[in-house]
Design a protein around this motif. Structure first.
Motif: not given
Length: 466
Positions: A243-265
Motif C-alpha cells: 500500500r502506498a504510504g507504508r514502508s514494506s518489502a515491496t516498496a524497497v524491493g520492487l524499485p531496487l529490482l526494476a529501476v536499475p534494470q529499466l535504467g540500464l536498458l
C-alpha cells in the motif's frame, strides 16, 4: 552470511582457472602503485579504486585465486546479511531469513560470488546504502545515518559509477512511502554529496569509453531476462499486498529490482552498455521479494498449522538447492567462462625451446604471459616495443607491421598464443594481419594444443619458400 560464505568457498579456485577479465585484475594488482596510476590514465580508470584495493591485498597476502576471489565472497555475504535485515524489518523474520538465503542461490549472484572483479563489492555497498535508507525511514532521523548513507553512495560509486542508478530506486521508495519533506531534503543532500564525489571519475572515464565499444546494441532478445526477473518480482510484490504510504518489502524491493534494470536498458538505447553484471545489485530486490513471498506463506499457514509453517522455508530450500545444483556446478566449472589464461601455461612449458620466439594474436592474449611469466621464460617476445607496464596498458605496444614481418622472417621456430577455435575471431588490425600472413606463407604448424578457450600453435620455418 555463513550460508553465502559456504557457497562462495565451495570450488573457489574453479579448478585453478582464471579467465581474461580476472586476468586484468591480476595484472593490475601485481603492478607497483606508480605503474598502476600510469595504467589508469590510459585504461580501466572506472575500476581504479578496486584495482588499488586488490594491489594492497596481493601485496599483503600474495597472488593467487583465493586472494583474487575471497573479497567477492565476503562482499556477497555482507549483501546477503543486509537483505536479511531489511526483510526482517519490513516483513518479519521469516521473510528476512528467506530473502537472505535466496540471494546467494540466485544464478547471477553465484556467478559473481567467485569472480575477481568489483561487482560483488558494488553490490555490498548498494546493500549497505539500502539498509541505511530503511533505517532512516523507520527510526528518528539522525545526522550520522545520512552521513553514513552519503559515504556508502560515494564509495560504491567509486567502485562502479553505474551503481548510482540505485539512487533512482531509493527515490522511488521514498515517494512510495510518502516520506516527509525533511527526509526527502536530507536524502537529496546526502545523495547529492555522494554523487558529486563520483563525478570526476565519471567525466574522466568518458575518455576511455572505447573499452566498451565491443558491447552489442540493444536487441529484443536482451529484454527477455529483465522481463522474466520483473515478472517474478512482481508476483512476490502482489503477495505482499503493498500500500502506498507504508514502508514494506515491496516498496524497497520492487524499485531496487526494476529501476536499475529499466535504467540500464534506457541508457543502452544511447550507448550500448547492457550487461547484467553492471546492475548485479538489483538482484537484492529480487531476493527480498522472494523472501517476502516465503514469509507471506509462513504467516498464512501459521494460525492453522503452527508447527508445519516452520518447515516452509526448509522445504523451499530443499527443493531449490537441488533444482539449482546443475547451475551451481556449472558456475564453478572453468567452462562457465569464455577462456582460461592459465590453461595453456603447461603446454607452453612443454613446447618451447630455448631461444624460440612467441607471438600473441590478439595482443591482449599477452595476459597469459603476464599471469604466468615463468612459463614464458626463455621465449623472446619479438613484436613487443613497450611492455604493458611501460606503456601503461594491459597489452603493451607492438612494433609496426613491417618490423613484425622482418622479425618473423628471422626466426626458425615460433609459438603463437591465441584463442581456441570456438571463440577465435578473424585477425583485426594491420599488425595481427601481418603476423597471420607471414606465418601462413613462410611457416608450417607442427604442434597445436587447445585448452579451455586458449590455444598455442608451434610454427617452424618452411624448408623452401613458395
Amino acid at each position: 552470511m555463513l550460508w553465502t560464505c559456504a557457497f562462495g568457498l565451495w570450488g573457489l579456485s574453479r579448478q585453478d582457472s582464471v579467465w581474461r577479465d580476472e586476468a586484468a585484475t591480476w595484472q593490475a594488482a601485481q603492478r607497483s602503485t606508480a605503474e598502476l596510476w600510469h595504467m589508469l590514465a590510459n585504461v580501466d580508470v572506472v575500476h581504479g579504486p578496486y584495482y588499488l584495493l586488490m594491489h594492497v591485498l596481493f601485496t599483503c597476502f600474495g597472488a593467487g585465486t583465493t586472494t583474487l576471489r575471497l573479497p567477492s565472497v565476503l562482499a556477497t555475504a555482507v549483501a546477503a546479511a543486509c537483505v536479511a535485515v531489511i526483510g526482517r524489518r519490513l516483513a518479519g523474520r521469516w521473510a528476512g531469513l528467506a530473502g537472505g538465503m535466496a540471494f546467494g542461490l540466485l544464478p547471477a549472484v553465484q556467478f559473481h560470488l567467485q569472480e575477481g572483479r568489483p561487482y560483488a563489492l558494488v553490490t555490498a555497498g548498494a546493500a549497505i546504502s539500502t539498509l541505511l535508507l530503511t533505517t532512516v525511514l523507520q527510526r528518528p532521523v539522525r545526522t550520522r545515518h545520512w552521513a553514513a548513507y552519503g559515504t556508502a553512495v560515494l564509495l560504491t560509486g567509486l567502485l562502479n559509477w553505474l551503481s548510482l542508478m540505485i539512487l533512482g530506486a531509493h527515490l522511488a521508495t521514498l515517494l512510495w512511502t510518502r516520506a516527509e519533506r525533511a527526509v526527502l531534503a536530507r536524502w537529496v543532500v546526502a545523495a547529492g554529496c555522494g554523487t558529486i564525489g563520483v563525478l570526476p571519475l565519471v567525466v574522466f572515464s568518458q575518455s576511455q569509453s572505447g573499452q566498451v565499444a565491443w558491447i552489442p546494441p540493444l536487441s529484443w532478445h536482451m529484454l527477455i531476462g529483465p522481463a522474466v526477473l520483473l515478472a517474478i518480482g512482481g508476483t512476490g510484490a502482489l503477495l505482499d499486498r503493498p500500500r502506498a504510504g507504508r514502508s514494506s518489502a515491496t516498496a524497497v524491493g520492487l524499485p531496487l529490482l526494476a529501476v536499475p534494470q529499466l535504467g540500464l536498458l534506457t541508457v543502452s538505447l544511447v550507448q550500448p552498455i547492457f550487461l547484467d553484471r553492471y546492475i548485479l545489485y538489483s538482484m537484492m530486490g529480487l531476493a527480498l521479494l522472494i523472501g517476502t513471498a516465503v514469509g507471506t506463506a509462513v504467516q498464512a499457514a501459521g494460525p492453522r498449522f503452527p508447527m508445519a509453517s516452520r518447515w516452509i522455508l526448509p522445504a523451499t530450500l530443499a527443493v531449490a538447492v537441488p533444482a539449482l545444483l546443475p547451475q551451481s556446478l556449472a558456475k564453478r566449472s572453468p567452462a562457465s567462462r569464455v577462456d582460461d589464461v592459465l590453461a595453456i601455461a603447461s603446454d607452453v612449458r612443454h613446447l618451447k625451446r630455448p631461444g624460440n620466439a612467441v607471438l600473441f594474436i590478439p595482443s591482449l592474449r599477452r595476459d597469459t604471459k603476464a599471469v604466468t611469466p615463468d612459463a614464458f621464460a626463455g621465449l623472446r617476445d619479438i613484436t613487443l616495443a613497450e611492455s604493458p607496464e611501460e606503456a601503461g596498458t594491459l597489452k603493451g605496444v607492438e612494433t609496426e607491421p613491417d618490423r613484425i614481418r622482418a622479425a618473423l622472417l628471422a626466426e626458425q621456430r615460433v609459438l603463437l598464443v591465441t584463442d581456441a577455435s570456438p571463440v577465435a575471431r578473424p585477425a583485426r588490425g594491420a599488425r595481427d594481419r601481418m603476423k597471420t600472413a607471414v606465418l601462413n606463407e613462410y611457416f608450417i604448424p607442427v604442434a597445436d594444443k587447445q585448452t579451455r578457450g586458449r590455444r598455442v600453435i608451434v610454427y617452424e620455418r618452411r624448408s623452401t619458400r613458395r
